[in-house]
Design a protein around this motif. Sequence first.
Motif, short mmCIF file in Angstrom:
data_model
loop_
_atom_site.label_atom_id
_atom_site.label_comp_id
_atom_site.label_asym_id
_atom_site.label_seq_id
_atom_site.Cartn_x
_atom_site.Cartn_y
_atom_site.Cartn_z
N GLN A 63 0.79 -1.08 0.07
CA GLN A 63 0.00 0.00 0.00
C GLN A 63 0.83 1.34 0.08
N ILE A 64 1.95 1.13 0.94
CA ILE A 64 2.92 2.38 0.92
C ILE A 64 3.28 2.49 -0.61
N VAL A 65 3.95 1.58 -1.21
CA VAL A 65 4.50 1.78 -2.77
C VAL A 65 3.20 2.14 -3.41
N ASN A 66 2.25 1.80 -3.43
CA ASN A 66 0.98 2.26 -4.24
C ASN A 66 0.89 3.84 -4.07
N VAL A 70 1.57 7.12 -6.36
CA VAL A 70 0.38 8.24 -6.88
C VAL A 70 0.80 9.37 -6.33
N ALA A 71 1.19 9.65 -5.16
CA ALA A 71 1.53 11.10 -4.71
C ALA A 71 2.89 11.55 -5.54
N LEU A 72 3.77 10.78 -5.93
CA LEU A 72 4.72 11.38 -6.82
C LEU A 72 4.36 11.87 -7.90
N LYS A 73 3.53 10.92 -8.55
CA LYS A 73 3.13 11.37 -9.96
C LYS A 73 2.22 12.53 -9.97
N TYR A 74 1.19 12.46 -8.96
CA TYR A 74 0.49 13.75 -8.83
C TYR A 74 1.32 15.09 -8.75
N SER A 184 -0.68 3.42 5.63
CA SER A 184 0.33 4.04 4.62
C SER A 184 -0.20 5.07 4.43
N ARG A 185 -1.49 5.80 4.36
CA ARG A 185 -1.60 7.10 4.21
C ARG A 185 -0.73 8.05 5.31
N ALA A 191 5.60 12.33 4.71
CA ALA A 191 6.66 12.46 3.97
C ALA A 191 6.48 13.55 2.87
N VAL A 192 5.40 13.44 1.94
CA VAL A 192 5.15 14.23 0.99
C VAL A 192 5.08 15.83 1.44
N GLU A 193 4.52 15.71 2.56
CA GLU A 193 4.21 17.18 3.15
C GLU A 193 5.80 17.72 3.65
N GLU A 194 6.50 16.90 4.05
CA GLU A 194 7.85 17.28 4.51
C GLU A 194 8.61 17.86 3.04
#
Length: 201
Positions: A63-66, A70-74, A184-185, A191-194
Amino acid sequence: MADMRTFVRRFLLVFAFFLSAATGCAEAQVAPSPKIGISGQSVFVYSFLDLFPKSYTPPVTDQIVNDLGVALKYSGVDPTIREFRKSNVGNSYPFPKTLPIGTVTLNPPIEAMILEDYIAEKERNTKYRLIIFPTMFKSDGPWRFYDISWTLISIDSGMPIWNYTYHGSHMSILRNSENKVKRSRKIVDAAVEEMKKAGII
């Protein structure tokens, strides 16, 4: 290839410093770095969370990988995500029969895993690597506490340009029934927020 091995070893020495620092810190740390954005770039992500299936179950790591992809592609990043146990190197790694909670003594061949993808990185003109590594586990009654180090490395210089440590916890009794999406979220969103705060994405 000899030059590449020297380059990777230099990177690993620096990466080991960040892992050591992350293991001993009490709060999340972000290493000082210039405002380097990775949007529009190819990034190879190397995840070692699957080293410890008792702490990060396969459904959770999947789930983390998925979610991370998605977050990086976004954010405009072109990610290629590799997991240790699913790599050729990981498949042949001699894991102990038991991996008790609390151990961080495994010494996985990070260099070999990166070398495995060296040609693929070149073909995609990849400029950055993101290393995700578990750095601490601790049990306290029904709770398990853990740290995850996220380190972004410039392939050109071999130097880390961003580092963040996630501090998490979950109840051990939920290992086989935990909400993989929720856990996972929490990890990925933090991490994405940082990354956004640091101007990485």
